[in-house]
Structures are given as C-alpha cells and as structure tokens.
Design an enzyme around this catalytic site. Structure first.
Site: not given
Length: 319
Positions: A142, A90
């Site tokens: 991301c 993440h």
C-alpha cells in the site's frame, strides 16, 4: 545474460504470521517471481536472494537485514548490471518531519520488525548505483507510489486519469494505518509521543531509516535528485491507495498479492519483450478486469527507462 553482465535480485515477502497484521499471499508472490526471473529473464538462481518471515527462516526480513542485502547488491553491481528488488508486504504513509524538508508525505515499506524503510533509503540506494547499472523496484504494498524519493512520474495520479468506481471485494489491504503503527511502536518503547522518528530511533538506533536520522542533508546530494537516473519503480498502487492481498478463493486456490499476480498474468500472456510502461499499463488493465477499480499501479523512472525493456539492459541517460 548479455556480455557477461550480472543480473542480481532480492525478493522479500512478509506475511506477518500470528499477528493482527497477518497477510497470506506475500511469500507466494516472491517465490513465484523467483521462478519467473530464472525461467524467463535468465537470472542465475545463485544471484537471487529470498527473504521471508516464514517460521523457521534462517534470515528474517527485518529492516536491518533488508537494507543490508540491498546495500550488498548495489555494492556488487557494475556497469551494465541489472538489479531487481521485489517486495510484497505492508506499506504505510506518514507526515514528513525531516530536518531541512517542507512538511509532506513519505512512503515506506514495513519489514517484519516494523523498522520502516522509506523513500529516502531507496533514493540513497539509487544514488549509489555505478554508472550504467539499472535498479528496478517492484513494490506490492500500500501507498507504494513514489517509493523512490524524487523519481519522475511516468504513470500515476497526475499523468493517467482513471475514473474510480467503488466496488467491495473480500480482500485485505496491505496497509498498516499510521495510528496503528504508532500504537504498536509506542507499546514497545513506552514513550508517549506522536513523533514516529522518536520511536524508531529508540528501537533501532543507527539501523533506522535515513529519513529519521541526523544529519540528513549531508547524506544526499540534493541537486543530483533532479537528474535522470536508472532507478525504476513499478508500484502496486498510487501513494494514496491500498494494494490488495487476495485470499485463496479469489486467487484460484493460492493466496497472492493482486498486483504481483497481475504482473505474472501479463508476463505469461505476453512472451515478447515488454517495456516498463507496457507492463504497468497492461497490469492496470488486468486489475480493472478483476474488479480492482481503486488500485492503480504506477511507474516512476526516466523517460528512457519508461520505454526500456522490463528487466532488460539499462537505458541510462545519465552523463
């Protein structure tokens, strides 16, 4: 390796098992890259460190452990050495409130313990490189565009225009929204504040990112940030975009990150040397062919390193 120079790598995969943030392909990504580093790029397996949050792992990829491993890798480096950091997991983006800075946006990766490692930490590592060594970062996360603070954009939102065509695909984005991150940290600190730095400092103290600690201005030589250096960032997407975690059905039976998988595809289809620029541009083409029209990998580095061979000898313009 040429001339006895070292090739050092740290590979980090975070799947966040048994949490609501769970991903599935991140450990597969770094295991596959380890094989590629050895088989194609001549890395000595003993010079590759693998950190994953697979249950039973002896060393978990916490913020402290990742930064310690990165620091040790930089400390081992000498002139002409090639350093490589591959992260799959993440990422997040948040408003900057660092002292001495104008308000802006910062990018960070999210280790398994949520002790964020920010673009400032990566800038600090690049600044510590010995002259003539290169440090390539590939971040499949991301908001990873710009993950080395102040690095020059070669391929990105202002240098390459791609029309965005929305297409719904059954993948999970590798992002933890800021409000969710703040909620999680607040539940751990029991402190009622929207300032993420307060929570991270309360939880991790001196192990928190440089971006949240005081005094920051004395930690980094700001004039040097504008000079060409040997930091090379290949990001899975632009800073305002998300990267995809592909499920086994999409990925042909094995979960993986869309960006990591696309890089592997490019390397397999092109056995000749590829420049950093070529790797990113070809990876964009693979993702577009797969229908990922809203994920645009980027390249941040000096002009010389944009044309340099991916994971090849350093091409420093630093004087």
């Amino acid at each position: 390796m040429e001339g006895g120079k070292k090739r050092l790598a740290l590979l980090v995969g975070c799947n966040y098992p048994d949490t609501k943030y769970e991903l599935h392909g991140c450990i597969n990504d770094v295991v596959s890259m380890r094989d590629t580093l050895v088989g194609r790029f001549g890395f000595d397996p003993s010079h590759i460190e693998l950190l994953t949050d697979q249950p039973g792992s002896s060393v978990m990829p916490t913020g402290e452990n990742i930064k310690k491993a990165l620091g040790e890798m930089v400390d081992k480096a000498g002139a002409g050495d090639v350093l490589y950091f591959h992260y799959s997991g993440h990422g997040t983006r948040f408003s900057s409130m660092r002292p001495g800075y104008l308000f802006g946006q910062d990018e960070a990766i999210v280790p398994c313990d949520f002790n964020l490692i920010t673009d400032v930490d990566f800038r600090h590592l690049v600044n510590r490189l010995p002259k003539g060594a290169s440090f390539t970062i590939l971040s499949d996360s991301c908001h990873s565009g710009g993950l080395i603070d102040k690095e020059k954009e070669q391929i990105g939102p202002t240098s390459v225009h791609d029309p965005e065509t929305a297409k719904s695909l059954p993948f999970r984005p590798k992002t933890i929204p800021f409000h969710s991150l703040l909620q999680h940290l607040s539940s751990l600190t029991n402190i009622n504040t929207p300032d993420i730095a307060t929570h991270l400092l309360a939880l991790f103290g001196s192990d928190a990112s440089l971006g949240f600690r005081l005094p920051l201005v004395g930690d980094i030589d700001f004039p040097d940030l504008l000079k060409p250096d040997d930091g090379i960032l290949l990001s899975g997407c632009q800073a305002n975009e998300t990267s995809a975690d592909m499920n086994p059905i999409m990925a042909g039976g094995k979960a993986c990150g869309a960006f990591s998988n696309a890089v592997q595809t490019v390397l397999k289809e092109n056995p000749e040397n590829l420049s950093n620029r070529e790797v990113v541009m070809k990876t964009r083409e693979v993702l577009k062919d797969q229908g990922f029209n809203n994920q645009h990998p980027c390249l941040y580095c000096s002009d010389e390193n944009a044309a340099a061979v991916f994971l090849g000898p350093p091409q420093s313009s630093t004087t």
